[in-house]
Scaffold this active site. Structure first.
Site, PDB file in Angstrom:
ATOM      1  N   HIS A   1     -10.257  -7.023  -5.250  1.00  0.00           N
ATOM      2  CA  HIS A   1      -9.946  -6.936  -3.816  1.00  0.00           C
ATOM      3  C   HIS A   1     -10.851  -7.858  -3.009  1.00  0.00           C
ATOM      4  CE1 HIS A   1      -7.287  -4.182  -1.426  1.00  0.00           C
ATOM      5  NE2 HIS A   1      -7.943  -4.753  -0.436  1.00  0.00           N
TER       6      HIS A   1
ATOM      7  N   ASP B   1      -6.073  -0.620  -6.380  1.00  0.00           N
ATOM      8  CA  ASP B   1      -7.536  -0.519  -6.368  1.00  0.00           C
ATOM      9  C   ASP B   1      -8.080  -0.033  -5.031  1.00  0.00           C
ATOM     10  OD1 ASP B   1      -7.003  -2.702  -4.805  1.00  0.00           O
ATOM     11  OD2 ASP B   1      -8.326  -4.101  -5.865  1.00  0.00           O
TER      12      ASP B   1
ATOM     13  N   TYR C   1       0.871  -1.165   0.000  1.00  0.00           N
ATOM     14  CA  TYR C   1       0.000   0.000   0.000  1.00  0.00           C
ATOM     15  C   TYR C   1       0.915   1.224   0.000  1.00  0.00           C
ATOM     16  CZ  TYR C   1      -4.260  -2.617   1.174  1.00  0.00           C
ATOM     17  OH  TYR C   1      -5.339  -3.463   1.146  1.00  0.00           O
TER      18      TYR C   1
END
Length: 508
Positions: free
Chosen positions: A370, A279, A251
């Site tokens: 996800h 995403d 991230y």
């Protein structure tokens, strides 16, 4: 650093004045208590005393770095002791999971209400493993893992979409020996599957991600280490076997120096690829998990806060503070400048973005929504795969990068279908966590063994002795984008799926 006694710490046990001890150091978390991802209740349970027992099972020690330096008051004076808190009187005669293998289970159908964990050799498929996990995990952990965005349509569609793909087997082919071995991003794997990154592994088992590293090593599959792991990066890398292949999921932090540091630490530690999550500029609304955050508040406190209550789930709120929502295509060049690792973009959901990934020179993409946790009514990854591979072939780009897919894979036939439609490998997330929750490292390995055995059976019945023999014409895709096509009901999936709650009571 000054030494702080237990009696002094115990005085600071209020929401506006909250001190806790973690790993021998005293912290003032008064300014952080409202932002705590797990809600305020858990911090207040440890206010004015040692919070290490609550901290250690779900957090790596590195988590404490999010507190400002001045939050550390000093070291705990171990020559002093805290008074034991009063234990609440029991109001139920139900046996606990600690005293008996038979116990009462949360939010499950009547047939699961009294549960005895079966021996692992009785687990036949990933749905069996999921049922065990649901019946053994704490409610908060289960809801965090199993939750999807909004009405969880996409979460369920991820698996249902595979049931709109039908197989066309070939016969009279020598399938006496089946070879599932393959190469994924230049490294060998026992079969074309990797364990994808999932946060907070210690919600499933005390060993968390370390157990997954070991299980993946024993089964010779790749594991994608998560940014939001419960175990530290050092612990995960320390559990790695000498020839094991690990990837790192990232991230992207608003502070690019932090991002650069973690990427280069992972590279130095021997990971083989950098998987950038693209995403999640903001995490989706996961209502099962959000309801647990409401439960952490006493009715009087919720009433006191009135309309100022933040109704986003705690984890999403915390993550949003460090994830960079300005991440864009031009940033790919910066990543290529700070690492020599192959770069994989995780979360591609259209043919257009797949083509753009090639143009920006990345080495791989993960087609993924996800796990249905971001945008509800986003298409399933397997449906997107058909679109992506068609577009890449049309432009002559199908060999320019490796394409992976995750989401909804629960059977060996699912793996076969994804490979036939162009995926180099598939990723599993929740199934590995459910195996971990039920049986620890052994459960992770059992899950992998089940999927590999199912794939072997499918390859034999399809007439494909090697992975390279699996071809697109073996799968009928005509109905993949028809979301109203009826199929036989999937009873295993229906029984293990827990519907969203319909009501929420903030106060009486």
């Amino acid at each position: 650093m000054r030494r702080v006694s237990a009696s002094e710490i115990a005085k600071h046990n209020k929401r506006e004045d909250c001190w806790i001890v973690v790993h021998g150091k005293v912290y003032d978390v008064s300014s952080f208590i409202e932002e705590h991802p797990g809600g305020t209740k858990v911090l207040m349970e440890y206010a004015g005393r040692d919070a290490t027992p609550g901290f250690e099972p779900v957090h790596p020690i590195e988590t404490l770095k999010i507190l400002p330096p001045e939050a550390c008051i000093g070291e705990f004076d171990t020559s002093t002791k805290f008074e034991e808190p009063e234990k609440p009187k029991s109001t139920s005669a139900a046996p606990s999971s600690n005293s008996s293998p038979t116990h009462i289970v949360h939010d499950v159908p009547a047939q699961f209400q009294t549960f005895v964990k079966p021996p692992i050799n009785q687990i036949l498929n990933t749905f069996d493993m999921e049922a065990v996990a649901r019946s053994t995990m704490k409610k908060e952990g289960w809801d965090y893992y199993s939750s999807g965005a909004d009405d969880e349509i996409t979460l369920r569609e991820n698996h249902a979409a595979f049931q709109r793909l039908w197989l066309k087997p070939r016969v009279l082919i020598n399938v006496d020996r089946i070879d599932t071995s393959c190469q994924i991003m230049g490294t060998s794997s026992s079969f074309p599957l990797y364990i994808t990154a999932c946060a907070m592994g210690k919600l499933a088992h005390p060993e968390g991600e370390v157990a997954i590293v070991k299980g993946a090593s024993n089964q010779d599959v790749i594991y994608m280490l998560p940014t939001l792991a419960s175990s530290s990066l050092d612990d995960m890398l320390g559990a790695k076997s000498p020839k094991q292949s690990l990837w790192y999921q990232l991230y992207v932090n608003r502070d690019r120096n932090v991002t650069k540091d973690i990427v280069q630490r992972a590279e130095k530690g021997g990971v083989k690829a950098l998987c950038i999550t693209v995403d999640a500029p903001q995490l989706g609304r996961r209502e099962k998990d959000m309801r647990n955050k409401f439960a952490d508040e006493r009715p009087a406190e919720v009433k006191r806060k009135g309309d100022d209550v933040n109704r986003s789930q705690g984890t999403a709120r915390a993550i949003s503070k460090f994830i960079d929502p300005s991440l864009c295509w031009d940033d790919i060049k910066w990543f290529q400048s700070i690492t020599k690792l192959p770069i994989v973009l995780k979360g591609i959901q259209t043919a257009e973005d797949a083509i753009k990934s090639v143009e920006y020179g990345v080495q791989g993409i993960v087609i993924s929504n996800h796990g249905g946790r971001q945008l509800d009514f986003g298409r399933s990854a397997i449906e997107i795969l058909v679109e992506v591979m068609g577009a890449l072939k049309e432009h002559g780009l199908e060999n320019k990068l490796e394409v992976y897919v995750d989401g909804g894979i629960r059977r060996g036939t699912d793996i076969f279908k994804a490979l036939a439609l162009g995926a180099k490998a598939v990723g599993i997330g929740r199934p590995s966590l459910y195996g971990l929750a039920g049986y620890g490292q052994e459960g992770v390995e059992k899950t992998l063994e089940i999927l590999r055995d199912e794939l072997v059976t499918c390859m034999q019945l399809m007439g494909t002795p090697k992975i390279s023999d699996i071809r697109s014409e073996m799968v009928q895709t005509r109905n993949i984008s028809d979301h109203v096509t009826g199929v036989p009901k999937d009873h295993l999936s229906r029984v293990t799926y827990v519907p969203l709650s319909q009501t929420l009571k903030l106060s009486k």
